[in-house]
Design a protein around this motif. Structure first.
Motif, PDB file in Angstrom:
ATOM      1  N   ALA A 120      -1.305  -2.793  -9.498  1.00  0.00           N
ATOM      2  CA  ALA A 120      -0.871  -3.778  -8.512  1.00  0.00           C
ATOM      3  C   ALA A 120      -0.200  -3.085  -7.325  1.00  0.00           C
ATOM      4  O   ALA A 120       0.608  -2.172  -7.489  1.00  0.00           O
ATOM      5  CB  ALA A 120       0.101  -4.770  -9.144  1.00  0.00           C
ATOM      6  N   ILE A 121      -0.556  -3.543  -6.130  1.00  0.00           N
ATOM      7  CA  ILE A 121       0.063  -3.034  -4.912  1.00  0.00           C
ATOM      8  C   ILE A 121       1.560  -3.330  -4.959  1.00  0.00           C
ATOM      9  O   ILE A 121       1.977  -4.458  -5.202  1.00  0.00           O
ATOM     10  CB  ILE A 121      -0.571  -3.697  -3.678  1.00  0.00           C
ATOM     11  N   ARG A 122       2.373  -2.327  -4.682  1.00  0.00           N
ATOM     12  CA  ARG A 122       3.828  -2.513  -4.680  1.00  0.00           C
ATOM     13  C   ARG A 122       4.348  -2.786  -3.269  1.00  0.00           C
ATOM     14  O   ARG A 122       5.229  -3.609  -3.089  1.00  0.00           O
ATOM     15  CB  ARG A 122       4.525  -1.274  -5.258  1.00  0.00           C
ATOM     16  N   ASP A 123       3.791  -2.088  -2.294  1.00  0.00           N
ATOM     17  CA  ASP A 123       4.239  -2.256  -0.909  1.00  0.00           C
ATOM     18  C   ASP A 123       3.264  -3.190  -0.197  1.00  0.00           C
ATOM     19  O   ASP A 123       2.304  -2.753   0.430  1.00  0.00           O
ATOM     20  CB  ASP A 123       4.299  -0.900  -0.209  1.00  0.00           C
ATOM     21  N   THR A 124       3.510  -4.493  -0.283  1.00  0.00           N
ATOM     22  CA  THR A 124       2.574  -5.453   0.305  1.00  0.00           C
ATOM     23  C   THR A 124       2.641  -5.493   1.826  1.00  0.00           C
ATOM     24  O   THR A 124       1.746  -6.041   2.462  1.00  0.00           O
ATOM     25  CB  THR A 124       2.829  -6.874  -0.254  1.00  0.00           C
ATOM     26  N   LYS A 125       3.688  -4.901   2.405  1.00  0.00           N
ATOM     27  CA  LYS A 125       3.771  -4.857   3.868  1.00  0.00           C
ATOM     28  C   LYS A 125       2.939  -3.705   4.442  1.00  0.00           C
ATOM     29  O   LYS A 125       2.443  -3.796   5.571  1.00  0.00           O
ATOM     30  CB  LYS A 125       5.228  -4.727   4.313  1.00  0.00           C
ATOM     31  N   ASN A 126       2.790  -2.653   3.651  1.00  0.00           N
ATOM     32  CA  ASN A 126       1.983  -1.504   4.067  1.00  0.00           C
ATOM     33  C   ASN A 126       1.097  -1.072   2.901  1.00  0.00           C
ATOM     34  O   ASN A 126       1.343  -0.046   2.257  1.00  0.00           O
ATOM     35  CB  ASN A 126       2.891  -0.344   4.509  1.00  0.00           C
ATOM     36  N   PRO A 127       0.076  -1.858   2.590  1.00  0.00           N
ATOM     37  CA  PRO A 127      -0.697  -1.624   1.366  1.00  0.00           C
ATOM     38  C   PRO A 127      -1.803  -0.572   1.473  1.00  0.00           C
ATOM     39  O   PRO A 127      -2.443  -0.256   0.472  1.00  0.00           O
ATOM     40  CB  PRO A 127      -1.309  -2.997   1.100  1.00  0.00           C
ATOM     41  N   LYS A 128      -2.034  -0.012   2.659  1.00  0.00           N
ATOM     42  CA  LYS A 128      -3.221   0.814   2.882  1.00  0.00           C
ATOM     43  C   LYS A 128      -3.318   1.996   1.921  1.00  0.00           C
ATOM     44  O   LYS A 128      -4.376   2.257   1.339  1.00  0.00           O
ATOM     45  CB  LYS A 128      -3.250   1.306   4.325  1.00  0.00           C
ATOM     46  N   ARG A 129      -2.219   2.725   1.741  1.00  0.00           N
ATOM     47  CA  ARG A 129      -2.262   3.921   0.896  1.00  0.00           C
ATOM     48  C   ARG A 129      -2.603   3.572  -0.544  1.00  0.00           C
ATOM     49  O   ARG A 129      -3.468   4.222  -1.168  1.00  0.00           O
ATOM     50  CB  ARG A 129      -0.916   4.653   0.962  1.00  0.00           C
ATOM     51  N   GLU A 130      -1.969   2.538  -1.091  1.00  0.00           N
ATOM     52  CA  GLU A 130      -2.233   2.148  -2.476  1.00  0.00           C
ATOM     53  C   GLU A 130      -3.635   1.559  -2.628  1.00  0.00           C
ATOM     54  O   GLU A 130      -4.325   1.813  -3.630  1.00  0.00           O
ATOM     55  CB  GLU A 130      -1.184   1.145  -2.939  1.00  0.00           C
TER      56      GLU A 130
END
Length: 388
Positions: free
Chosen positions: A78-88
């Motif tokens: 699950a994506i943890r950083d929903t404001k900057n999800p690109k890396r994940e």
């Protein structure tokens, strides 16, 4: 929704009309001005629905008599950083690509590689706003990267994903996506309908076809409501709707041969087997593996049981663990097609009087005037709109 529709691209006038309507829906949501949508059964019955009356159904020639199919039981992160999800998101995409390479490596080239419901974003209890930030567009960079792999190996790839669509602003979609061996998107199948009353004070807020049924019909036509991709490996539905025997039965009447069902958190194995046998379908149900990297949930969380069921309802292949695993079989698609027809004995004259009078607890078009902001809001909203 198939990408290669015979009706051609959407007209600018229709796109503009739709965008105005969808923007108005969000505005109504903000103002709290709700209106109960009319029952949409009267709009059904399009003469162009692809149901044969002689037992046969529409197909395209097969590329092979026997299909090599691999269902990838893979991790969900699950994506943890929903404001900057690109890396994940990129890391999750790369993991899919690595598994596609592996599936077409030592086991040999595959005709079809299937993934679970959320291999790109994973899943968590996000709000609609957060979920839209980690959703993808179709086509988009993610489908292009996966399409390059499909083209490299000459295979089809299917997976589920949260999707945002510029024609449906504000709506969060959960779609089954099919990419063809030419690298292009073959089908982008919306979830047909959602379970309501999932649990107290919590409900699913993605927009399904049923939630915007009238507008969906207007845009894409009646035949796309229960959409089937007619490909050279068979007639396919990329299903992200668990259960739903009535939906699957109707699709079987339209000539469905391969139900590619992406799952997360588990599914009802016996129900999937029964629907395969009842409708004489091949069913691939791809679930996630043990996933230790999702905050708020234990590692197991309904992992495992990825399986491929034959038209007799028996498992042709099934995961032997809850870990990452390839579930592989050979489907004799040409032989299967030679002996198959649409369901032969449905007593429609007996059923229609009941079906036409039945009123579901929740009617269609629930998201035509309001889109819930999160699961708690969805639970309150749907409870206020019950028919009974």
């Amino acid at each position: 929704m198939n990408q290669h529709d015979s009706g051609g691209p959407r007209s600018p006038a229709r796109r503009n009309l739709l965008r105005a309507g969808a923007t108005g829906a969000v505005t109504l949501a903000a103002s709290g001005a709700l209106s109960r949508p009319a029952h949409s059964a009267a709009q059904a019955g399009d003469a162009n629905v692809s149901v044969a009356i002689d037992g046969k159904y529409e197909t395209v020639p097969l590329r092979a008599d026997v299909l090599r199919v691999t269902a990838v039981q893979s991790i969900m992160r699950a994506i943890r950083d929903t404001k900057n999800p690109k890396r994940e998101m990129q890391a999750n995409l790369q993991h899919m690509i690595d598994l596609i390479d592996a599936a077409n490596g030592f086991p040999g080239r595959q005709h079809l590689v299937c993934f679970n419901e959320q291999p790109l974003s994973g899943w968590n209890t996000w709000t609609r706003e957060e979920s839209l930030r980690i959703s993808i567009e179709v086509p988009g960079p993610e489908t292009e990267a996966l399409g390059a792999k499909a083209k490299q190996y000459g295979c089809y790839i299917t997976f589920g994903a949260y999707v945002r669509d510029r024609d449906w602003p504000g709506h969060l979609l959960l779609n089954g996506i099919l990419i063809g061996p030419d690298g292009k998107v073959v089908a982008n199948h919306w979830k047909t309908n959602n379970m309501r009353g999932f649990r107290p004070d919590w409900d699913i807020f993605t927009t399904s076809i049923y939630d915007v049924l009238d507008r969906y019909r207007e845009m894409y036509g009646e035949d796309e409501v229960l959409s089937i991709a007619r490909t050279d490996i068979g007639n396919i539905s990329c299903s992200v709707t668990p259960g739903q025997p009535d939906i699957v039965r109707a699709m079987a009447m339209k000539g469905l041969e391969l139900r590619l069902s992406s799952s997360s958190g588990g599914y009802n194995v016996e129900e999937a087997q029964l629907m395969s046998a009842h409708n004489r379908l091949w069913t691939v149900v791809c679930n996630q593996s043990v996933s230790p990297e999702t905050l708020g949930f234990p590692e197991f969380s309904g992992a495992g049981d990825t399986a491929i069921f034959g038209p007799n309802g028996k498992a042709a292949a099934r995961a032997r663990s809850v870990h990452e695993e390839f579930v592989t079989t050979a489907i004799p698609i040409a032989e299967f097609r030679r002996t198959r027809s649409i369901p032969p004995g449905v007593p429609m004259e007996m059923l229609l009087p009941v079906y036409t009078k039945y009123a579901p607890r929740h009617g269609a078009n629930m998201h035509s005037s309001y889109i819930p902001a999160d699961s708690a809001d969805a639970s309150r909203y749907y409870a206020s709109r019950k028919n009974w």
